[in-house]
Design an enzyme around this catalytic site. Structure first.
Site, mmCIF file in Angstrom:
data_model
loop_
_atom_site.group_PDB
_atom_site.id
_atom_site.type_symbol
_atom_site.label_atom_id
_atom_site.label_comp_id
_atom_site.label_asym_id
_atom_site.label_seq_id
_atom_site.Cartn_x
_atom_site.Cartn_y
_atom_site.Cartn_z
ATOM 1 N N TYR A 91 0.817 -1.212 0.000
ATOM 2 C CA TYR A 91 0.000 0.000 0.000
ATOM 3 C C TYR A 91 0.853 1.265 0.000
ATOM 4 C CZ TYR A 91 -4.786 -1.718 0.790
ATOM 5 O OH TYR A 91 -6.028 -2.285 0.664
ATOM 6 N N LYS A 103 2.861 -15.202 2.789
ATOM 7 C CA LYS A 103 3.061 -15.874 1.502
ATOM 8 C C LYS A 103 4.555 -16.143 1.387
ATOM 9 C CE LYS A 103 1.441 -17.500 -2.415
ATOM 10 N NZ LYS A 103 0.494 -18.627 -2.525
ATOM 11 N N ASP A 160 -3.397 -18.002 0.697
ATOM 12 C CA ASP A 160 -4.405 -18.695 -0.120
ATOM 13 C C ASP A 160 -5.110 -19.768 0.693
ATOM 14 O OD1 ASP A 160 -1.927 -19.989 -0.060
ATOM 15 O OD2 ASP A 160 -2.016 -20.686 -2.133
ATOM 16 N N ASP A 164 -6.566 -6.703 4.091
ATOM 17 C CA ASP A 164 -7.679 -6.035 3.399
ATOM 18 C C ASP A 164 -8.628 -7.085 2.823
ATOM 19 O OD1 ASP A 164 -9.153 -3.944 2.095
ATOM 20 O OD2 ASP A 164 -8.104 -4.455 0.240
ATOM 21 N N ASP A 198 -12.535 -8.651 4.551
ATOM 22 C CA ASP A 198 -13.827 -8.620 3.854
ATOM 23 C C ASP A 198 -14.442 -10.021 3.805
ATOM 24 O OD1 ASP A 198 -13.676 -5.890 3.244
ATOM 25 O OD2 ASP A 198 -14.340 -6.191 1.170
HETATM 26 C C1 IPM Z 1 -10.529 -0.877 3.790
HETATM 27 C C2 IPM Z 1 -10.734 -0.280 2.428
HETATM 28 C C3 IPM Z 1 -9.571 0.644 2.116
HETATM 29 C C4 IPM Z 1 -8.316 -0.209 2.069
HETATM 30 C C5 IPM Z 1 -9.702 1.493 0.856
HETATM 31 C C6 IPM Z 1 -10.978 2.298 0.863
HETATM 32 C C7 IPM Z 1 -8.526 2.394 0.654
HETATM 33 O O1 IPM Z 1 -10.895 -1.278 1.485
HETATM 34 O O2 IPM Z 1 -10.449 -0.114 4.771
HETATM 35 O O3 IPM Z 1 -10.454 -2.097 3.890
HETATM 36 O O4 IPM Z 1 -7.997 -0.803 1.038
HETATM 37 O O5 IPM Z 1 -7.633 -0.292 3.091
HETATM 38 MG MG MG Z 2 -10.997 -3.221 2.291
#
Ligand code: IPM
Ligand code: MG
Length: 370
Positions: free
Chosen positions: A135, A190, A222, A246, A250
């Protein structure tokens, strides 16, 4: 206690408004000040993170953040896109430790896309390193094509990089968090392919020597993605880098039925933090009173617990949310047959009412707005 309130874009303003009502219904002295961030700040000031917004966040004891982003900014140059606001806040405030719990509430077991028995009682914590990795690594860029434009450019690159102290400090945070829970830590890497993550793994093993009471294992990312949907309850605490965290957070969020339920905390070395729902700005449902405010309300509870030293108030909010779910109230994202569908504001009303019924004192929070 001073809280910087940064609602942002899309549903951000709606959900943060409900969290503020909940904070206002507690018997605490809180000073709040609002600022624009993301696309809203770009529209007003030409930058997603204007200096005044950054300063407000730096001077506050904690930051309550909504969400940023809208597809309409996809064509802006990267430095001006709404996402740069949250990345800039994380970097400038040194918020390197991101806590993303994934908890499956008993009443929502059936909202998960996985079989109920796989997720019932799920309670895992993902700790994502937040200010390093690909990042923020330099150099990064895109080579211009011969005509100087990006269209048709021959090459683009980002740099995956971690410095030793960055890994050491997140490892310490993760071992300490695991110690307070089930004492099991999974470090996700990884290392079979990437030098950066062999380095990560080596350092996590070194730091482990100081936490012999915590069981450590290692998993390739993975495989971790697969195990999260195969046997999510086999995890306790996961620690990983910025990029993998990240993605996995999710995935873990969805196990619980809805990302609309999940709070997050991003902390610096001193425990100061930024608190935000794990979900985004959802421009498709913005302004329709459809968004689930519970992730933001629960983020406010995390803020009280981690940065403002008010654990009792945090417990009260969490109990009120449980009570509202038990009463069968659901926003659209978590609705199922036999429950009552409510909007964003009505969900906020219900949490405020549940707080009142649970409270013995009549005192109300004093909030001074800037
Ligand atoms: C998160 C989001 C952010 C990230 C984006 C909006 C920059 O996806 O907080 O997980 O990738 O960190
Ligand atoms: Mg995210």
């Amino acid at each position: 206690m001073k809280i910087a309130i940064l609602p942002g874009d899309g549903i951000g303003t709606e959900i943060v408004a409900q969290a503020e009502r909940v904070l206002g219904a507690l018997d605490l002295r809180l000073e709040t000040e609002h600022a624009l961030v993301g696309g809203a700040a770009y529209e007003a000031h030409g930058h997603p993170l204007p200096p005044a917004t950054l300063k407000l966040a730096q001077d506050a004891d904690a930051v309550l953040f909504g969400a940023v982003g809208d597809w309409k900014y996809d064509t802006l140059e990267r430095a001006l896109r709404p996402e740069q606001a949250i990345l800039g806040l994380r970097k400038n405030l040194g918020l390197f430790a991101n806590f993303r719990p994934a908890i499956c509430y008993e009443q929502l077991t059936h909202a998960s896309s996985l079989k109920p028995e796989l997720v019932a009682g799920l309670d895992i914590l993902i700790i994502r390193e937040l200010t390093g990795d690909i990042y923020f690594g330099q150099p990064r860029g895109r080579r211009a094509s011969p005509d100087g434009a990006f269209k048709g450019s021959p090459e683009a690159f980002d740099t995956m990089r971690y410095a030793r102290p960055e890994i050491e400090r997140i490892a310490h945070v993760a071992f300490q968090a695991a110690r307070k829970r089930g004492k099991r830590l999974t470090s996700v890497d990884k290392a079979n392919v990437l030098e950066t993550f062999q380095f990560w793994k080596d350092i996590v093993i070194e730091v482990h020597a100081q936490y012999p009471d915590v069981a450590l294992d290692h998993m390739y990312v993975d495989n971790a993605a697969m195990q999260l949907v195969r046997a999510p309850k086999s995890f306790d605490v996961i620690v990983t880098g910025n990029m993998f965290g990240d993605i996995l957070s999710d995935e873990a969020a969805m196990l619980t039925g809805s990302i609309g339920m999940l709070p997050s905390a991003s902390l610096d070395a001193a425990g100061k933090g930024l608190y935000e729902p794990s979900h985004g700005s959802a421009p498709d449902i913005a302004g329709k009173n459809l968004a689930n405010p519970l992730a933001t309300i629960l983020s406010a509870a995390m803020m009280l617990r981690y940065s403002l030293n008010q654990p009792a108030a945090a417990d009260r909010i969490e109990a009120a949310v449980q009570q509202v779910l038990a009463a069968g109230l659901r926003t659209a994202d978590i609705w199922s047959e036999g429950t009552a569908k409510v909007g964003t504001v009505e969900m906020g009303d219900a949490v405020v009412a549940a707080l009142a019924s649970a409270s013995t004192a009549n005192a109300k929070t004093t909030m001074t707005k800037g």
